[in-house]
Scaffold this motif. Structure first.
Motif, PDB file in Angstrom:
ATOM      1  N   UNK A 272     -48.569   4.143   6.953  1.00  0.00           N
ATOM      2  CA  UNK A 272     -47.665   3.373   6.082  1.00  0.00           C
ATOM      3  C   UNK A 272     -48.463   2.449   5.164  1.00  0.00           C
ATOM      4  N   UNK A 273     -49.459   1.765   5.762  1.00  0.00           N
ATOM      5  CA  UNK A 273     -50.227   0.801   4.963  1.00  0.00           C
ATOM      6  C   UNK A 273     -51.017   1.507   3.864  1.00  0.00           C
ATOM      7  N   UNK A 274     -51.450   2.729   4.155  1.00  0.00           N
ATOM      8  CA  UNK A 274     -52.232   3.478   3.179  1.00  0.00           C
ATOM      9  C   UNK A 274     -51.358   4.005   2.049  1.00  0.00           C
ATOM     10  N   UNK A 275     -50.110   4.364   2.367  1.00  0.00           N
ATOM     11  CA  UNK A 275     -49.293   5.082   1.378  1.00  0.00           C
ATOM     12  C   UNK A 275     -48.151   4.253   0.805  1.00  0.00           C
TER      13      UNK A 275
ATOM     14  N   UNK B 236     -48.321   2.580  -5.931  1.00  0.00           N
ATOM     15  CA  UNK B 236     -48.750   3.118  -4.629  1.00  0.00           C
ATOM     16  C   UNK B 236     -47.795   4.231  -4.177  1.00  0.00           C
ATOM     17  N   UNK B 237     -46.501   3.980  -4.237  1.00  0.00           N
ATOM     18  CA  UNK B 237     -45.471   4.942  -3.832  1.00  0.00           C
ATOM     19  C   UNK B 237     -44.299   4.789  -4.792  1.00  0.00           C
TER      20      UNK B 237
ATOM     21  N   UNK C 209     -46.592   0.212  -0.476  1.00  0.00           N
ATOM     22  CA  UNK C 209     -46.966  -1.165  -0.838  1.00  0.00           C
ATOM     23  C   UNK C 209     -46.301  -2.171   0.096  1.00  0.00           C
ATOM     24  N   UNK C 210     -46.807  -2.269   1.313  1.00  0.00           N
ATOM     25  CA  UNK C 210     -46.152  -3.059   2.357  1.00  0.00           C
ATOM     26  C   UNK C 210     -46.079  -4.555   2.029  1.00  0.00           C
ATOM     27  N   UNK C 211     -46.998  -5.051   1.204  1.00  0.00           N
ATOM     28  CA  UNK C 211     -47.032  -6.499   0.975  1.00  0.00           C
ATOM     29  C   UNK C 211     -46.098  -6.949  -0.164  1.00  0.00           C
ATOM     30  N   UNK C 212     -45.549  -5.986  -0.909  1.00  0.00           N
ATOM     31  CA  UNK C 212     -44.688  -6.366  -2.045  1.00  0.00           C
ATOM     32  C   UNK C 212     -43.266  -6.701  -1.571  1.00  0.00           C
ATOM     33  N   UNK C 213     -42.528  -7.410  -2.424  1.00  0.00           N
ATOM     34  CA  UNK C 213     -41.115  -7.703  -2.130  1.00  0.00           C
ATOM     35  C   UNK C 213     -40.270  -6.492  -2.515  1.00  0.00           C
ATOM     36  N   UNK C 214     -40.005  -5.641  -1.541  1.00  0.00           N
ATOM     37  CA  UNK C 214     -39.245  -4.430  -1.844  1.00  0.00           C
ATOM     38  C   UNK C 214     -38.269  -4.152  -0.703  1.00  0.00           C
ATOM     39  N   UNK C 215     -37.397  -3.168  -0.933  1.00  0.00           N
ATOM     40  CA  UNK C 215     -36.457  -2.774   0.125  1.00  0.00           C
ATOM     41  C   UNK C 215     -36.892  -1.455   0.742  1.00  0.00           C
ATOM     42  N   UNK C 216     -38.189  -1.214   0.796  1.00  0.00           N
ATOM     43  CA  UNK C 216     -38.660   0.089   1.274  1.00  0.00           C
ATOM     44  C   UNK C 216     -38.300   1.133   0.239  1.00  0.00           C
TER      45      UNK C 216
ATOM     46  N   UNK D 135     -42.867   6.075  15.898  1.00  0.00           N
ATOM     47  CA  UNK D 135     -43.062   6.665  14.566  1.00  0.00           C
ATOM     48  C   UNK D 135     -42.261   5.950  13.486  1.00  0.00           C
ATOM     49  N   UNK D 136     -41.350   5.068  13.902  1.00  0.00           N
ATOM     50  CA  UNK D 136     -40.487   4.392  12.919  1.00  0.00           C
ATOM     51  C   UNK D 136     -41.027   3.008  12.542  1.00  0.00           C
ATOM     52  N   UNK D 137     -42.209   2.706  13.035  1.00  0.00           N
ATOM     53  CA  UNK D 137     -42.791   1.396  12.736  1.00  0.00           C
ATOM     54  C   UNK D 137     -42.971   1.264  11.207  1.00  0.00           C
TER      55      UNK D 137
END
Ligand code: EPU
Length: 310
Positions: A196-199, A258-259, A201-208, A110-112
């Protein structure tokens, strides 16, 4: 002891997921526990995990930075029969999750999608809607700033939301997972990743997520949303969204559409842009909704003293 034998780079870049910020005046990558211990002899250090939850100021940082990216701290040992797992503090958290799922062990799937090193994830008690890492930890191995090795039982660690109270450097962690049917487990991993991918922005340069989800000190009503009672925990992303911060920019740093809890950088952004945007978001959420957001992202700068933590 001296640090003479340890490879140390001067003026080394510090790779972070924000992809902005300065470097380290000195960066050491110890190849063993002995070298790690020796590198602590010269005073306080900062420990670099995966750079996933970290922002380094534009003019970089002084003092010694330690990276645990050598093989000695990236080891992953899995016993598929008993479900016991040992992982080095410098191991990639996503790699650990994938390996345990492949071995048919339930507990971490679940932590993926949470970017981290194993040490960073244990230190921050990484988690989300599908659990937190402390649910499966049995022991954490640390080394104190004085160089003493300690093995802490889970019951000795004050884990709660995004907090461990651990100090020193996490060299390894032990987990107890549950052997299970690998087919539904792989499906579960895919579902979590898809969420995660739906909610996010996994592709952006972020720190989560930039801010911790706050626990409310008084009742809160939100426009076009159910209210929350005092004491409940609320998504910081939801609050940032409701405070109208999505799309807010400072220079090349922007609040994701996105989030809301994801701040990301565009080409030309600086660390200062991100720091200023974090302050602006905190101010707006406070002014609009009366809630104070606390940063989850760690900021390193020359103006803050290093501690032997990540
Ligand atoms: N929401 C909005 N607008 C937004 C963001 C969220 O309306 O901009 C709403 C969602 O629709 C949902 C609720 O808020 O109804 C909660 O959102 P989400 O499921 O994304 O959970 P979260 O509490 O915002 C936490 C963790 C994440 C983790 C997710 C999912 C924190 C600070 N964040 O977010 O962790 O991925 O759950 O498991 O605890 C991280 O720590 O880096 C991180 C990304």
């Amino acid at each position: 002891m001296t640090t003479a034998a340890i490879p140390i780079l001067d003026h080394a870049p510090i790779p972070t997921w924000f992809k902005v910020g300065g470097g380290a005046d000195r960066l050491a990558t110890p190849r063993s526990l002995d070298e790690l211990r020796a590198s602590l002899a010269d005073g306080p250090v900062r420990v670099l995990g995966d750079g996933a939850n970290l922002l380094v100021d534009d003019d970089g940082i002084d003092g010694l930075v330690l990276s645990l990216k050598s093989p000695a701290f990236q080891q992953i040992d899995i016993d598929p029969k008993t479900g016991q797992v040992v992982a080095g503090g410098g191991a990639d958290f996503a790699r650990l999750i994938q390996a345990t799922v492949r071995a048919g062990l339930q507990g971490l799937e679940g932590l993926i999608g949470i970017p981290a090193s194993v040490g960073g994830a244990c230190f921050m008690n990484a988690g989300g809607a599908f659990g937190q890492i402390c649910d499966t930890i049995t022991r954490v191995h640390t080394i104190t700033s004085e160089g003493a090795l300690r093995v802490l039982d889970r019951s000795e660690i004050s884990y709660n939301y995004r907090h461990s109270g651990l100090d020193g450097i996490i060299t390894a962690a032990e987990f107890q997972l549950t052997p299970t049917d690998p087919v539904p487990l792989r499906e579960r991993l895919k579902e979590c990743m898809a969420y995660k991918k739906r909610t996010q922005p996994m592709a952006e340069n972020s720190a989560g997520c930039c801010f911790k989800n706050p626990s409310l000190s008084s009742d809160l009503s939100l426009p076009d949303h159910e209210g929350f009672a005092a004491g409940s925990s609320v998504s910081a992303g939801l609050l940032i969204d409701k405070a109208g911060c999505k799309g807010l920019c400072v220079g090349g740093a922007e609040v994701s559409h996105v989030h809301g809890n994801f701040l990301f950088t565009k080409p030309g952004a600086t660390a200062r842009n991100v720091i200023d945007l974090m302050s602006l978001v905190q101010e707006r959420v406070h002014d609009t909704l009366g809630v104070r957001l606390q940063r989850e992202v760690v900021v390193w700068s020359r103006h803050t003293a290093p501690k032997a933590t990540r």
